[in-house]
Design an enzyme around this catalytic site. Structure first.
Site, short mmCIF file in Angstrom:
data_model
loop_
_atom_site.label_atom_id
_atom_site.label_comp_id
_atom_site.label_asym_id
_atom_site.label_seq_id
_atom_site.Cartn_x
_atom_site.Cartn_y
_atom_site.Cartn_z
N ARG A 73 25.49 48.58 51.49
CA ARG A 73 26.91 48.87 51.38
C ARG A 73 27.71 47.65 50.93
O ARG A 73 28.76 47.78 50.30
CB ARG A 73 27.42 49.37 52.73
CG ARG A 73 28.83 49.95 52.67
CD ARG A 73 29.25 50.51 54.02
NE ARG A 73 29.33 49.48 55.04
CZ ARG A 73 28.68 49.51 56.19
NH1 ARG A 73 27.86 50.52 56.46
NH2 ARG A 73 28.82 48.55 57.07
N TYR A 126 52.61 52.35 40.13
CA TYR A 126 51.71 53.49 39.99
C TYR A 126 52.00 54.55 41.04
O TYR A 126 52.03 54.27 42.24
CB TYR A 126 50.29 52.96 40.11
CG TYR A 126 49.16 53.94 39.97
CD1 TYR A 126 49.12 54.86 38.92
CD2 TYR A 126 48.11 53.93 40.88
CE1 TYR A 126 48.06 55.74 38.79
CE2 TYR A 126 47.04 54.80 40.76
CZ TYR A 126 47.01 55.70 39.71
OH TYR A 126 45.96 56.57 39.59
N ASP A 196 49.29 44.77 40.59
CA ASP A 196 48.46 45.63 39.76
C ASP A 196 48.52 45.06 38.34
O ASP A 196 49.52 45.20 37.64
CB ASP A 196 48.97 47.07 39.79
CG ASP A 196 48.07 48.03 39.03
OD1 ASP A 196 47.30 47.58 38.16
OD2 ASP A 196 48.13 49.25 39.30
N LYS A 221 39.68 51.21 33.29
CA LYS A 221 40.40 51.18 32.02
C LYS A 221 39.84 50.10 31.10
O LYS A 221 38.70 50.20 30.67
CB LYS A 221 41.89 51.06 32.31
CG LYS A 221 42.38 52.30 33.11
CD LYS A 221 43.83 52.25 33.45
CE LYS A 221 44.33 53.59 33.97
NZ LYS A 221 43.71 54.00 35.25
#
Length: 410
Positions: A73, A126, A196, A221
């Protein structure tokens, strides 16, 4: 057409080498490739890390910096290669990979939120990040305040402030904010700024040099660039990332080795793709400004944009997404415009090789079955197609809105 910009200098973490940014993109994140006698680092899928000795097993659990195998993990060598490459590219000590860009935002916000605390959020970030703040953090008694300038940030500031969250430029409206001034003000009060930074990428926006403690990227992106994987990255110092890393560990946040390998592969061509996106976006945006069906183009890279001077100070380039306001038109005409586009896919993401179009609907209008005729916004992502072809496609579609035909494409 605008000339391709000169790629920016490397962040300070790799300035000790003689490498250009493009060279670094080709070689970073390949440490484990040597042992595999391969150009690319091996893809390591594992749920369990096996240790040869008890001493090494115990050593893996000392400290809180997870940059070596511990348990599936917390990552395999594939994840660590991507994180190390991104950290070096951003001039940061460390990086955390998460399942998506929104997961990265949620981890940073969640790690800093506390009952009685205050998180100051820039207006226009966002949309899902705003929903997270309003519907998850605020009910947990964390105060959320929205600001639109450095002055309003100062006015809203309280002694309980624990994080400032910004996005430059703002999502959809493309408004610029002085990230350096925000960071300077918050740092003087001992509070970190998270940003961001997806739009600018590390190539066009050096977030940490502006004082931003936590730089968030939807690697879905531009970092990946091929529209085939979802992944988020957060960079910063070990100290700045400590609470976010602990939050991820407690929440069981995990990203697959396969996703990391795809993003690392996409990163190799970032230095080639970004100048092309920059040049094409500027060409299409400038052409759109001359069309009678366009009221305005919201793109800080244009000299006419009110945020242009600030963009020039804090960015070295501009990628493909920007927003346009159409001349007043009916819902039927708007639908005909969207449906007539052949080269622009109708989708909500961006940053890939393909051009996209999406209605940019403000939150307070999204519940309406029909949008107002005036003030209708559309977000375009300019991909890697020839800009002349994109302009021709837009010209044919804009004819459905009326106001006559615009000049020929470049």
């Amino acid at each position: 057409m605008t000339d391709h910009p000169t790629p920016p200098s490397l962040p300070h973490a790799v300035r000790s080498t003689p490498w250009h940014t493009d060279t670094a993109l080709a070689h970073l994140g390949r440490t484990s490739a040597t042992a595999a006698l391969s150009v690319n680092p091996p893809l390591v899928r594992a749920s369990t890390t096996v240790f040869p000795t008890l001493a090494e097993f115990k050593d893996s659990y000392r400290g809180t910096v997870f940059e070596a195998p511990r348990y599936g993990r917390s990552g395999t060598s594939t994840q660590f290669e991507l994180q190390a490459a991104m950290a070096q590219l951003c001039g940061a000590q460390s990086c955390i990979a998460l399942p998506s860009g929104l997961a990265a935002i949620a981890a940073v916000l969640g790690a800093h939120a506390r009952p009685g605390g205050q998180i100051l959020v820039q207006e226009g970030v966002y949309g899902p990040a705003q929903v997270l703040c309003d519907q998850v953090l605020a009910p947990l008694q964390c105060r959320i305040d929205y600001f639109d300038s450095v002055d309003s940030l100062r006015e809203l500031w309280t002694d309980q402030a624990c994080l400032v969250f910004i996005e430059v430029p703002s999502s959809l409206t493309m408004r610029m904010l002085d990230a350096a001034a925000v960071s300077e003000f918050a740092a003087s009060r001992g509070v970190p700024v998270a940003c961001d930074s997806t739009w600018g990428t590390p190539l066009f926006f050096d977030a940490h040099a502006l004082g931003i403690a936590l730089s968030i990227h939807a690697a879905t992106k531009y970092i990946n660039g091929h529209s085939d994987v979802v992944l988020g990255l957060v960079t910063g110092s070990y100290e700045a990332l400590a609470s976010t890393r602990a939050w991820c560990d407690r929440q069981g946040s995990h990203v697959s080795a396969d996703a990391c390998a795809l993003v690392l592969r996409g990163m190799r061509t970032l230095g080639l793709r970004m100048p092309r996106h920059h040049a094409s976006a500027l060409a299409v945006a400038a052409w759109l400004q001359a069309q009678p069906q366009i009221e305005r183009v919201l793109f800080p890279a244009l000299p006419s944009d009110p945020g242009h001077a600030l963009w020039r100070r804090q960015f070295s380039g501009a990628p493909g997404p920007f927003t346009v306001e159409l001349a007043p038109c009916s819902e039927a005409a708007f639908e005909a415009f969207i449906n007539a586009l052949q080269l622009f896919g109708l989708g909500t993401s961006w940053g890939g090789f393909e051009s996209l179009v999406m209605p940019a609907i403000a939150h307070h209008l999204r519940a309406l079955p029909v949008q107002p005729d005036a003030g209708r916004l559309v977000r375009l992502h300019i991909g890697l197609e020839a800009p002349g072809d994109l302009c021709d496609d837009l010209a044919a579609a804009l004819a459905h809105i009326g106001h006559g035909a615009g000049p020929s494409s470049p």
